[in-house]
Scaffold this motif. Sequence first.
Motif, PDB file in Angstrom:
ATOM      1  N   UNK A   1       0.762  -1.245  -0.131  1.00  0.00           N
ATOM      2  CA  UNK A   1       0.109  -0.102  -0.061  1.00  0.00           C
ATOM      3  C   UNK A   1       0.843   1.270   0.187  1.00  0.00           C
ATOM      4  N   UNK A   2       0.322   2.255  -0.463  1.00  0.00           N
ATOM      5  CA  UNK A   2       1.179   3.440  -0.869  1.00  0.00           C
ATOM      6  C   UNK A   2       1.266   4.100   0.676  1.00  0.00           C
ATOM      7  N   UNK A  36     -13.355  11.130  -4.361  1.00  0.00           N
ATOM      8  CA  UNK A  36     -12.537   9.958  -3.463  1.00  0.00           C
ATOM      9  C   UNK A  36     -13.562   8.881  -3.506  1.00  0.00           C
ATOM     10  N   UNK A  37     -14.534   9.170  -3.047  1.00  0.00           N
ATOM     11  CA  UNK A  37     -15.662   8.222  -2.682  1.00  0.00           C
ATOM     12  C   UNK A  37     -16.122   7.281  -4.158  1.00  0.00           C
ATOM     13  N   UNK A  38     -16.401   8.447  -5.111  1.00  0.00           N
ATOM     14  CA  UNK A  38     -16.732   7.748  -6.367  1.00  0.00           C
ATOM     15  C   UNK A  38     -15.815   6.953  -7.060  1.00  0.00           C
ATOM     16  N   UNK A  39     -14.645   7.363  -6.775  1.00  0.00           N
ATOM     17  CA  UNK A  39     -13.178   6.510  -7.448  1.00  0.00           C
ATOM     18  C   UNK A  39     -13.171   5.216  -6.475  1.00  0.00           C
ATOM     19  N   UNK A  40     -13.536   5.407  -5.319  1.00  0.00           N
ATOM     20  CA  UNK A  40     -13.494   3.959  -4.428  1.00  0.00           C
ATOM     21  C   UNK A  40     -14.536   2.994  -4.744  1.00  0.00           C
ATOM     22  N   UNK A  41     -15.615   3.522  -4.916  1.00  0.00           N
ATOM     23  CA  UNK A  41     -16.618   2.788  -5.537  1.00  0.00           C
ATOM     24  C   UNK A  41     -16.397   2.140  -7.146  1.00  0.00           C
ATOM     25  N   UNK A  45     -12.489  -0.582  -3.997  1.00  0.00           N
ATOM     26  CA  UNK A  45     -11.607  -0.667  -2.887  1.00  0.00           C
ATOM     27  C   UNK A  45     -12.175   0.101  -1.566  1.00  0.00           C
ATOM     28  N   UNK A  46     -11.608  -0.413  -0.374  1.00  0.00           N
ATOM     29  CA  UNK A  46     -12.294   0.080   0.703  1.00  0.00           C
ATOM     30  C   UNK A  46     -11.574   1.212   1.533  1.00  0.00           C
ATOM     31  N   UNK A  47     -10.293   1.664   0.834  1.00  0.00           N
ATOM     32  CA  UNK A  47      -9.631   2.831   1.451  1.00  0.00           C
ATOM     33  C   UNK A  47      -9.055   3.687   0.277  1.00  0.00           C
ATOM     34  N   UNK A  48      -8.804   5.137   0.469  1.00  0.00           N
ATOM     35  CA  UNK A  48      -8.385   5.871  -0.290  1.00  0.00           C
ATOM     36  C   UNK A  48      -6.881   5.517  -0.651  1.00  0.00           C
ATOM     37  N   UNK A  50      -5.927   2.579  -1.064  1.00  0.00           N
ATOM     38  CA  UNK A  50      -5.832   1.424  -2.336  1.00  0.00           C
ATOM     39  C   UNK A  50      -6.246   2.296  -3.502  1.00  0.00           C
ATOM     40  N   UNK A  51      -6.518   3.372  -3.643  1.00  0.00           N
ATOM     41  CA  UNK A  51      -6.710   4.246  -5.020  1.00  0.00           C
ATOM     42  C   UNK A  51      -5.573   4.191  -5.661  1.00  0.00           C
ATOM     43  N   UNK A  52      -4.164   4.083  -5.024  1.00  0.00           N
ATOM     44  CA  UNK A  52      -2.977   4.171  -5.192  1.00  0.00           C
ATOM     45  C   UNK A  52      -2.440   3.015  -5.679  1.00  0.00           C
ATOM     46  N   UNK A  53      -1.530   2.717  -6.612  1.00  0.00           N
ATOM     47  CA  UNK A  53      -0.811   1.590  -7.018  1.00  0.00           C
ATOM     48  C   UNK A  53      -0.181   0.977  -5.777  1.00  0.00           C
ATOM     49  N   UNK A  54       0.292  -0.269  -5.646  1.00  0.00           N
ATOM     50  CA  UNK A  54       0.796  -0.772  -4.449  1.00  0.00           C
ATOM     51  C   UNK A  54       2.301  -0.284  -4.491  1.00  0.00           C
ATOM     52  N   UNK A  55       2.869  -0.004  -5.740  1.00  0.00           N
ATOM     53  CA  UNK A  55       4.133   0.382  -5.905  1.00  0.00           C
ATOM     54  C   UNK A  55       4.430   1.762  -5.127  1.00  0.00           C
ATOM     55  N   UNK A  56       3.340   2.612  -4.914  1.00  0.00           N
ATOM     56  CA  UNK A  56       3.379   3.783  -4.412  1.00  0.00           C
ATOM     57  C   UNK A  56       3.765   4.874  -5.433  1.00  0.00           C
TER      58      UNK A  56
END
Length: 226
Positions: A1-2, A36-41, A45-48, A50-56
Amino acid sequence: MIRSYTVIDLQARCAALGHNPGPIDGDRGRRTNLAARAAMTERQVSSEALLFHTSGLHRIYLHWTAGARGVIHLEKKAYNGLVDHDCKRHLGKWSFEDQASYRAGVRGASGTLNSNTGCIQLAADAMAGAVEVPFNPGSAPMTWEQVDELCLWSAELSLAFDIPVSRHSILSHAEIQSTLGIRQRFKWDICWLPDMSRPGDPIECGDRLRDIIADKVEVLAFKQAA
Ligand SMILES: [Zn+2]
């Protein structure tokens, strides 16, 4: 996670994913929350974070070095990747992934002022002695071949790290201040492309670069799927 991201990073990420957070201003208001909420939906994903790639990694910045022919040590410290005058790629001192845990003077390429964390720094090694006004491209003008290779590299990184080809996620150094509100010191890379008689609007130039990158992403994605 970032590990860490700013409100500007979150706003830019939402915009890059197609959810308008309003002005990119670092102020966390209602529109940022909604985006942020719309993007998560949409991304399920369940957290902001997690909108980011795991590499950060979440943005690519495109530069020219203002250097002459020949990649030098100083340039390798400032950029993660460089395309030289013969279109050969050079990796910088720091890996792409190092940008996720950037610390000034300690770790990561420092190509940008106050915007290196999570941001890949790519450069065409060109434009030594160039002057913006009156325009003089100097002794090592950037070539179309270099631009093309820089765009191909960007396209590969776009796919590898889930960085959309958008004004808010792949941009030239010259666009950073107006698009993200992060002050830079009179940077004009990349406001000029080899078919232009003088430097132009940074966003228009950036859009041309993004068009080239988007075409390459499409071809690469097609090849990967085949
Ligand atoms: Zn630059």
